[in-house]
Write a protein that holds these residues in place. Structure first.
Motif, mmCIF file in Angstrom:
data_model
loop_
_atom_site.group_PDB
_atom_site.id
_atom_site.type_symbol
_atom_site.label_atom_id
_atom_site.label_comp_id
_atom_site.label_asym_id
_atom_site.label_seq_id
_atom_site.Cartn_x
_atom_site.Cartn_y
_atom_site.Cartn_z
ATOM 1 N N ASN A 1 0.831 -1.211 0.000
ATOM 2 C CA ASN A 1 0.000 0.000 0.000
ATOM 3 C C ASN A 1 0.867 1.264 0.000
ATOM 4 N N VAL A 2 1.956 1.201 -0.762
ATOM 5 C CA VAL A 2 2.894 2.318 -0.849
ATOM 6 C C VAL A 2 2.413 3.311 -1.908
ATOM 7 N N PRO A 3 2.267 4.590 -1.578
ATOM 8 C CA PRO A 3 1.836 5.583 -2.580
ATOM 9 C C PRO A 3 2.791 5.640 -3.759
ATOM 10 N N ALA A 4 2.286 5.999 -4.910
ATOM 11 C CA ALA A 4 3.065 5.982 -6.152
ATOM 12 C C ALA A 4 4.221 6.971 -6.136
ATOM 13 N N ASP A 5 4.075 8.079 -5.407
ATOM 14 C CA ASP A 5 5.115 9.107 -5.433
ATOM 15 C C ASP A 5 6.161 8.938 -4.320
ATOM 16 N N VAL A 6 6.096 7.856 -3.576
ATOM 17 C CA VAL A 6 7.041 7.617 -2.477
ATOM 18 C C VAL A 6 8.352 7.069 -3.016
ATOM 19 N N LYS A 7 9.473 7.517 -2.419
ATOM 20 C CA LYS A 7 10.793 7.017 -2.775
ATOM 21 C C LYS A 7 11.247 5.986 -1.750
ATOM 22 N N ILE A 8 12.232 5.188 -2.128
ATOM 23 C CA ILE A 8 12.725 4.155 -1.216
ATOM 24 C C ILE A 8 13.299 4.782 0.053
ATOM 25 N N LYS A 9 13.829 5.998 -0.045
ATOM 26 C CA LYS A 9 14.352 6.684 1.131
ATOM 27 C C LYS A 9 13.248 6.936 2.158
ATOM 28 N N ASP A 10 12.041 7.254 1.683
ATOM 29 C CA ASP A 10 10.929 7.519 2.595
ATOM 30 C C ASP A 10 10.580 6.281 3.415
ATOM 31 N N ILE A 11 10.663 5.123 2.795
ATOM 32 C CA ILE A 11 10.361 3.881 3.503
ATOM 33 C C ILE A 11 11.487 3.537 4.472
ATOM 34 N N LEU A 12 12.734 3.685 4.031
ATOM 35 C CA LEU A 12 13.872 3.367 4.897
ATOM 36 C C LEU A 12 13.984 4.343 6.058
ATOM 37 N N ASP A 13 13.381 5.514 5.937
ATOM 38 C CA ASP A 13 13.357 6.436 7.077
ATOM 39 C C ASP A 13 12.603 5.841 8.260
ATOM 40 N N LEU A 14 11.756 4.851 8.005
ATOM 41 C CA LEU A 14 10.974 4.216 9.069
ATOM 42 C C LEU A 14 11.743 3.097 9.754
ATOM 43 N N VAL A 15 12.872 2.687 9.178
ATOM 44 C CA VAL A 15 13.628 1.541 9.686
ATOM 45 C C VAL A 15 14.678 2.009 10.680
ATOM 46 N N GLN A 16 14.709 1.375 11.840
ATOM 47 C CA GLN A 16 15.692 1.709 12.868
ATOM 48 C C GLN A 16 16.264 0.472 13.553
ATOM 49 N N SER A 17 15.914 -0.706 13.071
ATOM 50 C CA SER A 17 16.186 -1.927 13.832
ATOM 51 C C SER A 17 17.446 -2.679 13.437
ATOM 52 N N GLY A 18 18.058 -2.378 12.282
ATOM 53 C CA GLY A 18 19.243 -3.149 11.919
ATOM 54 C C GLY A 18 19.754 -2.864 10.525
ATOM 55 N N ASN A 19 20.898 -3.452 10.201
ATOM 56 C CA ASN A 19 21.523 -3.261 8.898
ATOM 57 C C ASN A 19 20.655 -3.834 7.779
ATOM 58 N N VAL A 20 20.500 -3.044 6.736
ATOM 59 C CA VAL A 20 19.722 -3.469 5.570
ATOM 60 C C VAL A 20 20.681 -4.014 4.517
ATOM 61 N N GLU A 21 20.385 -5.215 4.042
ATOM 62 C CA GLU A 21 21.229 -5.803 2.997
ATOM 63 C C GLU A 21 20.822 -5.288 1.614
ATOM 64 N N SER A 22 19.508 -5.150 1.394
ATOM 65 C CA SER A 22 19.028 -4.605 0.127
ATOM 66 C C SER A 22 17.606 -4.077 0.305
ATOM 67 N N ALA A 23 17.241 -3.128 -0.540
ATOM 68 C CA ALA A 23 15.891 -2.553 -0.515
ATOM 69 C C ALA A 23 15.439 -2.317 -1.942
ATOM 70 N N ARG A 24 14.241 -2.804 -2.260
ATOM 71 C CA ARG A 24 13.698 -2.652 -3.615
ATOM 72 C C ARG A 24 12.323 -2.023 -3.553
ATOM 73 N N LEU A 25 12.112 -1.031 -4.387
ATOM 74 C CA LEU A 25 10.807 -0.379 -4.501
ATOM 75 C C LEU A 25 10.194 -0.752 -5.839
ATOM 76 N N LEU A 26 8.947 -1.219 -5.806
ATOM 77 C CA LEU A 26 8.217 -1.586 -7.020
ATOM 78 C C LEU A 26 7.017 -0.649 -7.149
ATOM 79 N N PRO A 27 7.211 0.529 -7.775
ATOM 80 C CA PRO A 27 6.121 1.526 -7.857
ATOM 81 C C PRO A 27 4.892 1.009 -8.592
#
Length: 546
Positions: free
Chosen positions: A117-143
């Motif tokens: 349910n990610v809005p179309a104009d959201v960037k991957i940075k906006d989602i990763l701003d919510l993460v605080q729990s650990g190292n991310v190995e990879s992040a993929r956004l599928l608009p």
């Protein structure tokens, strides 16, 4: 009182136990094989507060609620339960108990979280701003599908993030995010090996001048992969570039030192901004008490009379100063720790009037120090750790279990801190420096008083120690930069021209010791009362590593 035939046959000769007033034979979810509900077995008090039940039966509930196998039923000998509740006849009877599955359990080994349910104009940075729990190995956004997949290095970090989304129900734009689990997959072997050596998706760049702009860095780093975020700190002349994949950061760290535009700049890994509140459990990564702790807590090279780091081919011997040895450099603090954000400075108060700085350092444990500032007239001190996580661990331990010096328990708090180390300190620590200077071949050159006098020229000396049987000495400064000055300049004095000079181990990096209180049996069966740190046994390998 009449007993049923079934009960009489199974327990002939015994009286029916009165466990609780609600005792009955109604089986239901979460009941034991005797057909007694969990609420009835444990009484009204336990039924009203499930945590009391979990604490009383931690051996059982720990496994049942671990999330690894919600349907697991554990067989526990009855003798592990309170005899008062079940009666003497049942102390040796086997008992089967099962518990309901935990809510939203994390699938075993799954480290990928689905965000929908990610809005179309959201960037991957906006989602990763919510993460605080650990190292991310990879992040993929599928608009096109309004979703994203975030793969963590550790499953525990993924579970923490998943639970946060479930409980907090964050929104991006005007849409509430949904969360689910991705497919289980291992971290790629090459990436895992790099992570164990300190790799993250964050690339640290030093010596950043005005010629290096954010736009230029976007172009330069885009050649290695998708860039998620760039942060330039002009006042410190450094920058951080976060990729969406650790593999991209690995390529950048490998290739940029050979690029003429970056060859004179320091390039290494920084801390993943998504690991703000992480406690790492990855093999080889740093966490208090883990195997990699010795890399920049206690020295990873234990003392041996046949081992002399200062005698390395790239080190200092016989009056030459060729910079920090290569072996010392490989033992330096990882850049991800040096650039980590967080308060590193712990305040100590209520210090006894006759206390020395040496006494304080004898009880400070858990991480090497960048600096300790002792204000004796005010009976306070400020201790700056290299790693903010080590500062947190020391603060928690000293606050809850006590830190005692000269029979006086110290007050513990947080000092005001810029949350970052000075650039000069970062450079020194990454190349193997500590606040402890090793002097080899000291016999006939200097005694304790002369070492203190001569080395005080470079900064405040905290402690001087000479091991006559090893023919070596150690000078501990209050500041790591003072030790760097000493190592670089002491051999200019004629009497030190042919001694071996290098860095020793900071004893504050040793793990805390347990203080055992002796009981009435003369200590034969004394139990651990607290983790109180005292100076009474502060001679634990003070300088026995170089």
């Amino acid at each position: 009182m009449k007993r049923s035939n079934d009960y009489t046959q199974a327990h002939d000769g015994y009286k029916k136990p009165r466990v609780a007033q609600g005792y009955n034979y109604q089986a239901g979810q979460g009941t034991g094989t005797m057909g007694v509900s969990a609420g009835d077995i444990y009484g009204a008090g336990y039924a009203a507060n499930p945590m009391m039940m979990m604490n009383a039966y931690s051996q059982m509930s720990g496994a049942a609620y671990s999330g690894t196998d919600p349907s697991m039923a554990m067989a526990v000998p009855f003798q592990q339960y309170p005899a008062a509740s079940f009666g003497t006849p049942y102390n040796t009877t086997a008992f089967q108990v099962s518990f309901p599955p935990a809510r939203n359990p994390a699938p075993p080994s799954v480290r990928t979280v689905y965000v929908g349910n990610v809005p179309a104009d959201v960037k991957i940075k906006d989602i990763l701003d919510l993460v605080q729990s650990g190292n991310v190995e990879s992040a993929r956004l599928l608009p096109e599908k309004n979703c994203a997949f975030i793969s963590f290095v550790e499953p525990a970090a993924a579970a923490t993030f998943h639970q946060r989304i479930v409980s907090k129900k964050p929104r991006l734009g005007d849409q509430e995010l949904k969360v689910g689990w991705g497919k289980a997959s291992p971290v790629p072997p090459g990436v895992l090996q790099a992570v164990q050596q300190g790799a993250t998706r964050n690339v640290f760049v030093g010596s950043v001048d005005e010629t290096l702009t954010e736009d230029q860095m976007k172009i330069d780093f885009a050649a290695f992969g998708t860039v998620e975020d760039i942060k330039i700190m002009r006042e410190k002349s450094i920058a951080f570039v976060h990729f969406t994949h650790i593999a991209s950061a690995m390529k950048a760290v490998t290739a940029l030192p050979m690029d003429p535009r970056y060859s004179q700049r320091r390039v290494n890994y920084g801390k993943d901004r998504c690991a703000k509140f992480a406690v790492s459990t990855t093999p080889g990564s740093f966490a208090f008490g883990t195997s990699a702790y010795s890399t920049y807590g206690p020295s990873s090279a234990s003392f041996s009379p046949k081992f002399d780091r200062a005698n390395a081919s790239a080190g200092r011997t016989g009056g030459t100063t060729t910079g920090v040895s290569k072996q010392a450099a490989c033992l330096g603090v990882p850049m991800s720790v040096l650039t980590a954000e967080g308060n590193r400075t712990v305040y100590l108060g209520n210090i006894a009037p006759d206390t020395l700085c040496e006494d304080l350092c004898n009880v400070i444990r858990g991480g090497i120090l960048s600096n300790i500032r002792y204000l004796a007239p005010k009976h306070i001190a400020f201790v700056t750790f290299v790693d903010p996580d080590a500062a947190i661990n020391f603060y928690n331990l000293a606050s809850t279990q006590g830190c005692v010096v000269k029979s006086r328990r110290l007050k513990v708090g947080w000092g005001q801190n810029a949350h970052s180390l000075p650039t000069a300190v970062i450079h020194a620590l990454s190349n193997g420096a500590t606040r402890n200077v090793y002097i080899g071949g000291v016999e006939g050159v200097a005694d304790v008083d002369k070492l203190r006098q001569d080395f005080s020229e470079f900064g405040e000396v905290e402690m001087v120690n000479i091991l006559k049987e090893k023919n070596c000495g150690f000078v501990n400064f209050t500041n790591v930069l003072s030790a760097v000055k000493a190592v670089e300049n002491i051999q200019r004095r004629p009497e030190y021209a042919f001694v071996k000079i290098n860095y020793g181990k900071d004893r504050c990096g040793n793990p805390p010791r347990e203080n055992r209180n002796q009981g009435g049996d003369g200590g034969q069966s004394g139990s651990v009362d607290s983790m109180v740190m005292d100076t009474s046994n502060a001679d634990d390998d003070i300088n026995f590593a170089v």
